[in-house]
Design a protein around this motif. Structure first.
Motif, PDB file in Angstrom:
ATOM      1  N   ASP A  74       0.853  -1.404  -0.265  1.00 33.82           N
ATOM      2  CA  ASP A  74       0.299   0.599   0.142  1.00 33.82           C
ATOM      3  C   ASP A  74       0.946   1.197  -0.047  1.00 33.82           C
ATOM      4  OD1 ASP A  74      -1.989  -1.527   0.136  1.00 33.82           O
ATOM      5  OD2 ASP A  74      -2.788  -1.366   2.341  1.00 33.82           O
TER       6      ASP A  74
ATOM      7  N   GLU B 163       1.005   4.200  -3.445  1.00 22.33           N
ATOM      8  CA  GLU B 163       0.653   5.446  -2.572  1.00 22.33           C
ATOM      9  C   GLU B 163       1.154   5.902  -3.276  1.00 22.33           C
ATOM     10  OE1 GLU B 163      -1.422   8.238  -2.513  1.00 22.33           O
ATOM     11  OE2 GLU B 163      -2.385   6.491  -2.063  1.00 22.33           O
TER      12      GLU B 163
ATOM     13  N   TYR C 141       0.888   8.220   5.738  1.00 24.15           N
ATOM     14  CA  TYR C 141      -0.617   8.397   6.451  1.00 24.15           C
ATOM     15  C   TYR C 141      -0.570   9.779   6.280  1.00 24.15           C
ATOM     16  CZ  TYR C 141      -0.958   4.264   9.167  1.00 24.15           C
ATOM     17  OH  TYR C 141      -1.281   3.404   9.461  1.00 24.15           O
TER      18      TYR C 141
ATOM     19  N   ILE D 227      -2.245  10.124   2.622  1.00 27.74           N
ATOM     20  CA  ILE D 227      -3.525   9.586   3.077  1.00 27.74           C
ATOM     21  C   ILE D 227      -4.402  11.031   3.996  1.00 27.74           C
ATOM     22  CG2 ILE D 227      -4.943   7.501   4.565  1.00 27.74           C
ATOM     23  CD1 ILE D 227      -3.124   6.849   2.264  1.00 27.74           C
TER      24      ILE D 227
ATOM     25  N   LYS E 255      -6.292  13.679   1.296  1.00 25.64           N
ATOM     26  CA  LYS E 255      -6.409  13.329   0.399  1.00 25.64           C
ATOM     27  C   LYS E 255      -7.950  13.047   1.438  1.00 25.64           C
ATOM     28  CE  LYS E 255      -4.155  10.777  -2.327  1.00 25.64           C
ATOM     29  NZ  LYS E 255      -4.417   8.929  -3.546  1.00 25.64           N
TER      30      LYS E 255
END
Length: 138
Positions: free
Chosen positions: A98, A102, A130, A133, A136
Protein backbone atom coordinates in the motif's frame (compact mmCIF):
# COMPACT_ATOMS: atom_id res chain seq x y z
CA UNK A 1 34.18 -46.67 21.01
CA UNK A 2 33.41 -43.03 20.12
CA UNK A 3 29.76 -41.96 20.03
CA UNK A 4 28.60 -41.99 16.44
CA UNK A 5 30.62 -45.05 15.37
CA UNK A 6 28.79 -48.11 14.13
CA UNK A 7 29.87 -51.66 14.82
CA UNK A 8 30.86 -53.00 11.45
CA UNK A 9 29.85 -49.68 9.88
CA UNK A 10 26.32 -50.88 9.19
CA UNK A 11 23.63 -48.24 9.56
CA UNK A 12 21.06 -50.79 10.67
CA UNK A 13 23.15 -52.13 13.56
CA UNK A 14 21.52 -50.90 16.79
CA UNK A 15 24.02 -52.53 19.16
CA UNK A 16 26.26 -49.46 19.40
CA UNK A 17 23.95 -46.86 20.91
CA UNK A 18 21.05 -46.42 23.20
CA UNK A 19 17.96 -44.80 21.57
CA UNK A 20 18.08 -41.90 24.03
CA UNK A 21 21.62 -40.90 23.00
CA UNK A 22 22.03 -37.70 21.09
CA UNK A 23 23.70 -38.02 17.70
CA UNK A 24 24.94 -35.34 15.32
CA UNK A 25 23.22 -34.84 12.00
CA UNK A 26 25.48 -32.81 9.73
CA UNK A 27 23.90 -30.12 7.57
CA UNK A 28 26.15 -28.73 4.86
CA UNK A 29 25.68 -25.64 2.73
CA UNK A 30 27.81 -26.48 -0.30
CA UNK A 31 27.26 -23.07 -1.87
CA UNK A 32 28.02 -21.09 1.29
CA UNK A 33 30.88 -23.33 2.37
CA UNK A 34 29.71 -24.00 5.94
CA UNK A 35 28.33 -26.89 7.88
CA UNK A 36 26.80 -27.46 11.28
CA UNK A 37 26.14 -30.53 13.37
CA UNK A 38 22.63 -30.61 14.78
CA UNK A 39 22.01 -32.85 17.80
CA UNK A 40 19.31 -35.42 17.01
CA UNK A 41 18.01 -38.20 19.25
CA UNK A 42 19.71 -41.44 18.30
CA UNK A 43 16.38 -43.21 17.79
CA UNK A 44 15.23 -40.53 15.35
CA UNK A 45 18.44 -40.65 13.35
CA UNK A 46 18.34 -44.45 13.30
CA UNK A 47 14.74 -44.40 12.06
CA UNK A 48 15.76 -42.02 9.27
CA UNK A 49 18.63 -44.31 8.30
CA UNK A 50 16.33 -47.32 8.23
CA UNK A 51 13.78 -45.41 6.11
CA UNK A 52 16.45 -44.49 3.58
CA UNK A 53 17.78 -48.06 3.48
CA UNK A 54 14.23 -49.36 2.98
CA UNK A 55 13.66 -46.97 0.09
CA UNK A 56 17.02 -47.80 -1.48
CA UNK A 57 16.26 -51.54 -1.29
CA UNK A 58 13.00 -50.94 -3.14
CA UNK A 59 14.88 -48.72 -5.60
CA UNK A 60 12.48 -45.92 -4.79
CA UNK A 61 13.54 -42.38 -5.64
CA UNK A 62 14.47 -40.50 -2.46
CA UNK A 63 13.30 -37.14 -3.83
CA UNK A 64 9.85 -37.09 -2.17
CA UNK A 65 11.28 -38.07 1.23
CA UNK A 66 14.02 -35.44 0.91
CA UNK A 67 11.44 -32.83 -0.09
CA UNK A 68 9.33 -33.60 3.00
CA UNK A 69 12.40 -33.45 5.25
CA UNK A 70 13.47 -30.19 3.61
CA UNK A 71 10.03 -28.68 4.13
CA UNK A 72 10.06 -29.52 7.84
CA UNK A 73 13.65 -28.34 8.31
CA UNK A 74 12.80 -25.05 6.57
CA UNK A 75 9.84 -24.48 8.88
CA UNK A 76 11.91 -25.30 11.95
CA UNK A 77 14.84 -23.11 10.92
CA UNK A 78 12.50 -20.15 10.46
CA UNK A 79 11.29 -20.65 14.02
CA UNK A 80 14.81 -20.39 15.46
CA UNK A 81 16.14 -17.48 13.39
CA UNK A 82 16.59 -14.03 14.88
CA UNK A 83 13.33 -12.12 14.32
CA UNK A 84 14.84 -9.70 11.79
CA UNK A 85 15.85 -12.63 9.55
CA UNK A 86 12.41 -14.21 9.47
CA UNK A 87 10.08 -13.49 6.56
CA UNK A 88 7.80 -10.47 6.92
CA UNK A 89 4.25 -11.05 8.08
CA UNK A 90 1.37 -10.94 5.63
CA UNK A 91 0.16 -7.73 7.30
CA UNK A 92 3.58 -6.12 6.84
CA UNK A 93 3.68 -7.08 3.16
CA UNK A 94 0.17 -5.72 2.56
CA UNK A 95 0.97 -2.45 4.33
CA UNK A 96 4.28 -2.08 2.48
CA UNK A 97 2.58 -2.67 -0.87
CA UNK A 98 0.00 0.00 0.00
CA UNK A 99 2.82 2.41 0.89
CA UNK A 100 4.78 1.64 -2.28
CA UNK A 101 1.68 2.13 -4.46
CA UNK A 102 0.54 5.34 -2.77
CA UNK A 103 3.98 6.95 -2.66
CA UNK A 104 5.26 5.50 -5.95
CA UNK A 105 8.38 4.10 -4.29
CA UNK A 106 10.12 0.82 -4.94
CA UNK A 107 9.72 -1.90 -2.37
CA UNK A 108 13.17 -3.52 -2.06
CA UNK A 109 13.35 -7.26 -2.63
CA UNK A 110 15.19 -7.60 0.68
CA UNK A 111 12.10 -6.19 2.43
CA UNK A 112 10.01 -8.96 0.91
CA UNK A 113 12.52 -11.51 2.21
CA UNK A 114 13.41 -10.30 5.71
CA UNK A 115 11.23 -8.92 8.50
CA UNK A 116 13.96 -6.53 9.65
CA UNK A 117 14.34 -4.94 6.21
CA UNK A 118 10.54 -4.75 5.92
CA UNK A 119 10.36 -2.97 9.28
CA UNK A 120 12.99 -0.48 8.08
CA UNK A 121 11.00 0.21 4.90
CA UNK A 122 7.76 0.72 6.81
CA UNK A 123 9.44 2.94 9.41
CA UNK A 124 10.95 5.06 6.66
CA UNK A 125 7.70 5.74 4.78
CA UNK A 126 4.73 5.28 7.12
CA UNK A 127 4.58 8.92 8.33
CA UNK A 128 4.58 10.21 4.77
CA UNK A 129 2.02 7.59 3.80
CA UNK A 130 -0.35 8.54 6.63
CA UNK A 131 0.00 12.26 5.93
CA UNK A 132 -0.80 11.72 2.24
CA UNK A 133 -3.82 9.55 3.10
CA UNK A 134 -4.98 12.17 5.62
CA UNK A 135 -4.73 14.95 2.98
CA UNK A 136 -6.84 12.93 0.58
CA UNK A 137 -9.56 12.55 3.21
CA UNK A 138 -9.72 16.28 4.01
Amino acid sequence: MQPGNWVGGRAGDLRTRHPAHIMPLRITDLEGGWEIEVPIRGATLEALRLQIIRLQQREVFLGPVCERIGQRISETVLDVLDPDLRPPTDAQVKFALDIARELSVNLPGEALQYRGAMGDFIDRYQSLFYSRIHRKMV
